[in-house]
Design an enzyme around this catalytic site. Sequence first.
Site, PDB file in Angstrom:
ATOM      1  N   GLU A   1     127.751 -66.595 -75.296  1.00 32.27           N
ATOM      2  CA  GLU A   1     127.365 -67.489 -74.418  1.00 32.27           C
ATOM      3  C   GLU A   1     128.001 -67.836 -73.047  1.00 32.27           C
ATOM      4  OE1 GLU A   1     127.716 -67.996 -77.706  1.00 32.27           O
ATOM      5  OE2 GLU A   1     125.744 -68.737 -78.454  1.00 32.27           O
TER       6      GLU A   1
ATOM      7  N   HIS B   1     125.848 -78.247 -85.908  1.00 37.99           N
ATOM      8  CA  HIS B   1     124.463 -78.107 -85.260  1.00 37.99           C
ATOM      9  C   HIS B   1     123.690 -79.461 -84.796  1.00 37.99           C
ATOM     10  CE1 HIS B   1     123.563 -73.953 -86.943  1.00 37.99           C
ATOM     11  NE2 HIS B   1     124.653 -73.830 -85.996  1.00 37.99           N
TER      12      HIS B   1
END
Lengths: 327, 348
Positions: free
Chosen positions: B67, B136
């Site tokens: 990322e 998440h």
Amino acid sequence: METLSNETLLEMQRRMLRIRAFDERASKMVKRGHIPGTVHTSIGQEAQVVGATMALRPGDYTTGNHRSHGHPIGMGSPLGPLMAELVGKATGVCKGKGGSLHLADFAVGSLGESGIVGSSIPIAMGAALSASVRGTEQVALAFFGDGAANQGVLYESMNLSGVWNLPVVFLCENNQYALSTPAHTVTSGVIADRAAGFGMPGIRVEDGQDVLAVYDAVSTAVARARAGEGPSLVEVVTYRYNEHSEGLRLGTDYRPVDEREAWLKKDPIQLFREHLQSTGVSPAELDAMEAEVLAEVDEAVAFTDASPYPDPSVAFDDLYTDTEYAA
Amino acid sequence: MTVMSFLGAIGAAQREAMDADERVIIFGEDVEANVYGTTGAGKTRSDKGDFLQMYGRNRIRNTPISEESMVGAAAGAAMTGLRPIVDLSYSSFLYMAMDQFVNQVAKNRYMFGGQASMPVVFRSAMFYGLNTGAHHSDRPYPMFMNVPGLKIIAPSSPTDAKGLLRSAIDSDDPVLTFEACLLWGTKEDVPEEEFWIPLGEARTAREGTDVTVVAISSSVPEAVAAAEALAASEGVSVEVIDPRTLVPLDRDAILRSVHKTGRLVVAEPAHRTCGAAAEISAHVVEEAFGVLKAPIVRVTAPDMQIPFSTALEKQMYPTRHTIEAAIRRVLDLPASSEASELAAASAQ
């Protein structure tokens, strides 16, 4: 080795002299309080910087780090707006908003220095991605130090640029110390060797005080990138002559005296002057060049002195392209 | 008009943008296989891979799970002539790239004195309410609201998802879009032709006169449901405002509504402390204290991690019942039995 014109060789010396003179003046201005905060000089590392930037051509991109003045100067950025930026004047290359740590001159491909170690590496990769997608022959070069060589983002970027075959050069300026920390005490193995793990060439320039050696190595990497053959890692071993930052006085003697003296004897500007003289350039011509560069720095300081400070309202511009700051 | 799902609307916006401007590229994890359904031309997942076929590997690129370098690469590409859309899939993955978001994406234009423009969109989905557990389920948009230089959108309908995303892609500033997975299946009529919804303009999801509910992301349909229930049971007129864009925030639209109603409830799925609801509440108190007839009530997630079990997780986010209880409180109405029980359970 590529045969370089006399003009190119003299330009190398001129750019090294510019960095030296600019940084020596900046150092004095910090100590006299004319520059607020501090600066990190490239004195001693001029060959490493100029050997790399001279291997690029107009339209190419660089990103850099906190040792920040040499990179835009090496790319040909005029000294006046750079000096004005260091002082925080309205005419600074970043309008007084960046300062020493965040110099950028997009006009010469300098996409910005970074105060966060390693942080600008993927920015250069992104510029290379842009060149690749747009189908240009531009190359991007990321300057970073031996300290940044242990940041994870370097390896993410080497991997991704390898996968995408991007025209980028990762240029490690190994001046052997991350502030006071000797690189060998925090670095496992040889930095250049790490390239092998990503399937790209890793070149180590052992004598980073030799501008031609740096130029040759970086030119090879740049040519490879421009030909669409992908990224390279170049590690240049060099040495900074000044403290980590100007005005810093550490209580510990972290660099052995004999080591420092040995590197001082390998002054890249003096060495290249001797080389130029050996090829027939007259001492008088080189003296004149030094005087011209000193005059350029004087002019940059005069430009800075004559420039106003920015209006305080300017602090609220440039956050967005189209949205006014709402208090 | 055609019926589109929230995800279909995002895919349509991305397709239109890719067609309109060759500087637009999309990269991210699993975009080539159209895993999330936003990089395909068709209406079903079975059309996966369409964008790759339509636009080729130069403009549709899978990435490694990296990322930090993805976000930095997008910034560098945006500064040099491209308009990337980065698909970061889960919002909690943004933390991996925090340095790039905060120190490069948000700051470069400013600290380089306006030399850089940063036309880049970062898309991510908030998977809360779906038993994905603590890693998440994040709703991290308030953290990024605290970073000057970023623009932030959080659409709550397919139409807004399409129109706001087109404006985000056309913006010369970096935009983060936070998409609630709970809304992915929402369907409505959406114009098939190109349209743009300006950033920074709130939408009145339901007009009313007695109380204003400012609701964000998946709290918008919950607030509308609470409003309908109260209209039916108590004859109360609730106005629901969806800011849609969190930065820049349409403060005027919120203040106009509060001036009309004199009462405010703010509902959002993010944590309570320093959330969007906290900012909106503080702004209304500073600017419209005199018209408030009752204290503002926030309905948010508690300052607590998100647990896995449905039995534990379902109480964490605003629902039509907790929003109804809050509206009853600012109107000084008796708590309904169902709403008060749930509110009490959520407060514990």
